[in-house]
Scaffold this motif. Sequence first.
Motif, PDB file in Angstrom:
ATOM      1  N   ARG A  15      -7.777   3.070   7.410  1.00  0.00           N
ATOM      2  CA  ARG A  15      -6.893   2.440   8.402  1.00  0.00           C
ATOM      3  C   ARG A  15      -6.006   1.421   7.688  1.00  0.00           C
ATOM      4  O   ARG A  15      -6.498   0.459   7.102  1.00  0.00           O
ATOM      5  CB  ARG A  15      -7.711   1.737   9.477  1.00  0.00           C
ATOM      6  CG  ARG A  15      -6.844   1.014  10.506  1.00  0.00           C
ATOM      7  CD  ARG A  15      -7.675   0.323  11.549  1.00  0.00           C
ATOM      8  NE  ARG A  15      -8.360   1.338  12.342  1.00  0.00           N
ATOM      9  CZ  ARG A  15      -9.495   1.119  12.998  1.00  0.00           C
ATOM     10  NH1 ARG A  15     -10.084  -0.050  12.950  1.00  0.00           N
ATOM     11  NH2 ARG A  15     -10.047   2.089  13.696  1.00  0.00           N
TER      12      ARG A  15
ATOM     13  N   GLU B 281      -3.824   5.604  10.710  1.00  0.00           N
ATOM     14  CA  GLU B 281      -5.134   6.010  10.202  1.00  0.00           C
ATOM     15  C   GLU B 281      -5.007   7.385   9.572  1.00  0.00           C
ATOM     16  O   GLU B 281      -4.289   8.245  10.080  1.00  0.00           O
ATOM     17  CB  GLU B 281      -6.154   6.088  11.337  1.00  0.00           C
ATOM     18  CG  GLU B 281      -6.408   4.765  11.998  1.00  0.00           C
ATOM     19  CD  GLU B 281      -7.374   4.850  13.154  1.00  0.00           C
ATOM     20  OE1 GLU B 281      -7.962   3.820  13.480  1.00  0.00           O
ATOM     21  OE2 GLU B 281      -7.544   5.945  13.740  1.00  0.00           O
TER      22      GLU B 281
ATOM     23  N   TYR C 216      -4.415   3.415  16.746  1.00  0.00           N
ATOM     24  CA  TYR C 216      -3.312   3.774  15.871  1.00  0.00           C
ATOM     25  C   TYR C 216      -3.141   5.292  15.782  1.00  0.00           C
ATOM     26  O   TYR C 216      -4.088   6.051  16.009  1.00  0.00           O
ATOM     27  CB  TYR C 216      -3.560   3.214  14.460  1.00  0.00           C
ATOM     28  CG  TYR C 216      -3.826   1.737  14.482  1.00  0.00           C
ATOM     29  CD1 TYR C 216      -2.789   0.839  14.661  1.00  0.00           C
ATOM     30  CD2 TYR C 216      -5.117   1.231  14.361  1.00  0.00           C
ATOM     31  CE1 TYR C 216      -3.024  -0.539  14.705  1.00  0.00           C
ATOM     32  CE2 TYR C 216      -5.352  -0.133  14.408  1.00  0.00           C
ATOM     33  CZ  TYR C 216      -4.312  -1.003  14.585  1.00  0.00           C
ATOM     34  OH  TYR C 216      -4.546  -2.348  14.637  1.00  0.00           O
TER      35      TYR C 216
ATOM     36  N   ARG D 222      -3.136   8.787  14.205  1.00  0.00           N
ATOM     37  CA  ARG D 222      -4.095   9.301  13.229  1.00  0.00           C
ATOM     38  C   ARG D 222      -3.603  10.620  12.652  1.00  0.00           C
ATOM     39  O   ARG D 222      -3.151  11.496  13.381  1.00  0.00           O
ATOM     40  CB  ARG D 222      -5.469   9.505  13.864  1.00  0.00           C
ATOM     41  CG  ARG D 222      -6.500  10.009  12.866  1.00  0.00           C
ATOM     42  CD  ARG D 222      -7.866  10.164  13.458  1.00  0.00           C
ATOM     43  NE  ARG D 222      -8.462   8.843  13.662  1.00  0.00           N
ATOM     44  CZ  ARG D 222      -9.738   8.665  13.912  1.00  0.00           C
ATOM     45  NH1 ARG D 222     -10.565   9.680  14.013  1.00  0.00           N
ATOM     46  NH2 ARG D 222     -10.208   7.449  14.081  1.00  0.00           N
TER      47      ARG D 222
END
Length: 90
Positions: free
Chosen positions: A30, A41, A82, A84
């Motif tokens: 991350r 991420e 976040y 990914r």
Amino acid sequence: MDLQAQIEREGFPPGTSVIPLAEPGGQLFRATQDGGTRGLELLLTNEAVRMYGAGPSLALVLSRLRERAERGLPPALAPGVYERQVFVGD
């Protein structure tokens, strides 16, 4: 080599934090900026590590995160959530 030392050696832009986290099926990296209001991420799957090797896989993940951090990370989807991306084996 120590994972934290590799992260520091990658040369992330100032103000970027990269944290490795254990995740079922792999390891999550991350990257955050601006106090966590921006982030990304990248999940490195166990299959990718087996297919490409631990060293090359980790180098690719860190370089991709660094390149993205240099351009600016995307805004968080929600606090602590976040975008990914997943690095999988073929």
